[in-house]
Design an enzyme around this catalytic site. Structure first.
Site, PDB file in Angstrom:
ATOM      1  N   LYS A  13       7.866  20.207  40.012  1.00  0.00           N
ATOM      2  CA  LYS A  13       8.035  21.181  41.100  1.00  0.00           C
ATOM      3  C   LYS A  13       7.366  22.508  40.739  1.00  0.00           C
ATOM      4  O   LYS A  13       6.643  23.084  41.540  1.00  0.00           O
ATOM      5  CB  LYS A  13       9.536  21.412  41.391  1.00  0.00           C
ATOM      6  CG  LYS A  13      10.300  20.145  41.753  1.00  0.00           C
ATOM      7  CD  LYS A  13      11.760  20.410  42.040  1.00  0.00           C
ATOM      8  CE  LYS A  13      12.571  20.882  40.863  1.00  0.00           C
ATOM      9  NZ  LYS A  13      12.700  19.884  39.766  1.00  0.00           N
ATOM     10  N   ARG A  88      19.613  23.015  46.652  1.00  0.00           N
ATOM     11  CA  ARG A  88      19.987  21.964  45.707  1.00  0.00           C
ATOM     12  C   ARG A  88      21.271  21.267  46.119  1.00  0.00           C
ATOM     13  O   ARG A  88      21.718  20.351  45.441  1.00  0.00           O
ATOM     14  CB  ARG A  88      20.195  22.615  44.364  1.00  0.00           C
ATOM     15  CG  ARG A  88      19.318  22.048  43.286  1.00  0.00           C
ATOM     16  CD  ARG A  88      19.602  22.844  42.051  1.00  0.00           C
ATOM     17  NE  ARG A  88      19.071  22.252  40.894  1.00  0.00           N
ATOM     18  CZ  ARG A  88      17.900  22.606  40.370  1.00  0.00           C
ATOM     19  NH1 ARG A  88      17.130  23.475  40.957  1.00  0.00           N
ATOM     20  NH2 ARG A  88      17.524  22.055  39.252  1.00  0.00           N
ATOM     21  N   ARG A 127       8.277  19.590  27.170  1.00  0.00           N
ATOM     22  CA  ARG A 127       7.809  20.786  27.883  1.00  0.00           C
ATOM     23  C   ARG A 127       7.925  22.016  26.982  1.00  0.00           C
ATOM     24  O   ARG A 127       8.866  22.186  26.237  1.00  0.00           O
ATOM     25  CB  ARG A 127       8.665  21.029  29.123  1.00  0.00           C
ATOM     26  CG  ARG A 127       8.360  22.386  29.761  1.00  0.00           C
ATOM     27  CD  ARG A 127       9.004  22.579  31.103  1.00  0.00           C
ATOM     28  NE  ARG A 127      10.386  22.196  31.131  1.00  0.00           N
ATOM     29  CZ  ARG A 127      11.034  21.886  32.230  1.00  0.00           C
ATOM     30  NH1 ARG A 127      10.412  21.914  33.379  1.00  0.00           N
ATOM     31  NH2 ARG A 127      12.297  21.552  32.180  1.00  0.00           N
ATOM     32  N   ARG A 160      13.067  25.656  26.752  1.00  0.00           N
ATOM     33  CA  ARG A 160      14.209  26.107  27.550  1.00  0.00           C
ATOM     34  C   ARG A 160      15.532  25.647  26.933  1.00  0.00           C
ATOM     35  O   ARG A 160      15.612  24.556  26.380  1.00  0.00           O
ATOM     36  CB  ARG A 160      14.101  25.551  28.979  1.00  0.00           C
ATOM     37  CG  ARG A 160      13.301  26.445  29.894  1.00  0.00           C
ATOM     38  CD  ARG A 160      12.952  25.804  31.194  1.00  0.00           C
ATOM     39  NE  ARG A 160      14.028  25.104  31.883  1.00  0.00           N
ATOM     40  CZ  ARG A 160      13.897  24.529  33.070  1.00  0.00           C
ATOM     41  NH1 ARG A 160      12.748  24.609  33.712  1.00  0.00           N
ATOM     42  NH2 ARG A 160      14.893  23.901  33.629  1.00  0.00           N
ATOM     43  N   ARG A 171      21.629  16.842  33.737  1.00  0.00           N
ATOM     44  CA  ARG A 171      20.909  17.369  34.915  1.00  0.00           C
ATOM     45  C   ARG A 171      20.501  16.234  35.856  1.00  0.00           C
ATOM     46  O   ARG A 171      20.516  16.393  37.078  1.00  0.00           O
ATOM     47  CB  ARG A 171      19.680  18.182  34.469  1.00  0.00           C
ATOM     48  CG  ARG A 171      20.075  19.561  33.930  1.00  0.00           C
ATOM     49  CD  ARG A 171      19.027  20.151  33.009  1.00  0.00           C
ATOM     50  NE  ARG A 171      17.749  20.376  33.648  1.00  0.00           N
ATOM     51  CZ  ARG A 171      16.603  20.566  32.992  1.00  0.00           C
ATOM     52  NH1 ARG A 171      16.588  20.551  31.672  1.00  0.00           N
ATOM     53  NH2 ARG A 171      15.494  20.763  33.658  1.00  0.00           N
TER      54      ARG A 171
END
Ligand code: AP5
Ligand code: MG
Length: 225
Positions: A13, A88, A127, A160, A171
């Site tokens: 996203k 969300r 990431r 993160r 998640r």
């Protein structure tokens, strides 16, 4: 253009949001980035939501809605925007539609960027983000030229706090339970566009852009608001 990007954590996203923003000159608004900025700067909102993010759970709807409403009211949103990570929950989607209806606007397209849960975990684990400009890298597919340093601004890259494998799994569960129904919300009235996100970034963008060009053409022809 008023767009919403949906998809599992790690679906791309943020990556696609940046490409759309660059091509169409409208702001890419990531609710997750806004929340992480609030946490980093130690605001009251940041202190309140830090533990939710670390656990991989959603922050309360009221806080998310308030935060996005404030962001959308800024002048740079006058010509449109890309929302990434909001709405969300169905409650957030309804609140957004209601707020827009008050000013005779709507969400024009919601993109569901689809990847498998296995791919999501793999991408999240690898990431790396720039702490200054927010650029997103991947340890294998999209590496920075120098190890752990951002190509754009030279700042240090970081991982993160919610990108551990355990939190990533939470998640995914939260997404299926609370965010997946949002897909049905937008599909009911034909606003949902499904995109295969499991291909190289440029190919994913080409698919998204196909729909955006159609939207841009209809806006030029005066068919869209
Ligand atoms: P948020 O920041 O929105 O995280 P997320 O939805 O879990 O999504 P990610 O940012 O992890 O993934 P992405 O889809 O942006 O993928 P990216 O482009 O980075 O939210 C974080 C937290 O904030 C939530 O858990 C919640 O606590 C809170 N929150 C946020 N919004 C909220 C709301 N509205 N209400 C309540 N709480 C809220 O790509 C991932 C990786 O893959 C990168 O390394 C990238 O380089 C790579 N990649 C991208 N595309 C490709 C591709 N096509 N092929 C290969 N690799 C790719
Ligand atoms: Mg993101």
């Amino acid at each position: 253009m008023r767009l919403v990007l949906l998809g599992l954590p790690g679906a791309g996203k943020g990556t696609q949001g940046e490409l759309i923003a660059e091509k169409y000159g409208i702001p890419h608004i990531s609710s997750g980035s806004l929340i992480r900025e609030a946490v980093a700067s130690g605001t009251d909102l940041g202190k309140e939501v830090d533990s939710y993010i670390r656990r991989g759970e959603l922050i309360p709807d009221t806080l998310a809605i308030e935060m996005i409403s404030e962001r959308l009211s800024r002048p740079d949103c006058a010509q449109g925007w890309i929302l990434d990570g909001f709405p969300r929950t169905v409650l957030q989607a309804i609140a957004l539609d209601q707020r827009l209806a008050e000013i005779d606007l709507d969400v024009q397209m919601a993109f569901d960027i689809r990847i498998t849960p296995g791919e999501a975990i793999e991408r999240i684990a690898k990431r790396r983000m720039c702490s200054k400009c927010g650029a997103v890298y991947h340890l294998e597919h999209y590496r920075s030229q120098a190890m752990d340093v951002c190509d754009n601004c030279g700042e240090q890259l970081y991982r993160r706090s919610d990108d551990t494998e355990e939190t990533a799994r939470t998640r995914l569960v939260v997404y299926m339970k609370q965010t997946h129904p949002v897909l049905h919300y937008y599909s009911r009235d034909g606003r949902l566009y499904s995109i295969d996100g499991q291909r190289p970034i440029a190919e994913v963008f080409a698919d998204v852009d196909y729909y955006l060009q159609r939207l841009a053409n209809s806006e030029r022809a005066g068919e869209a608001k």
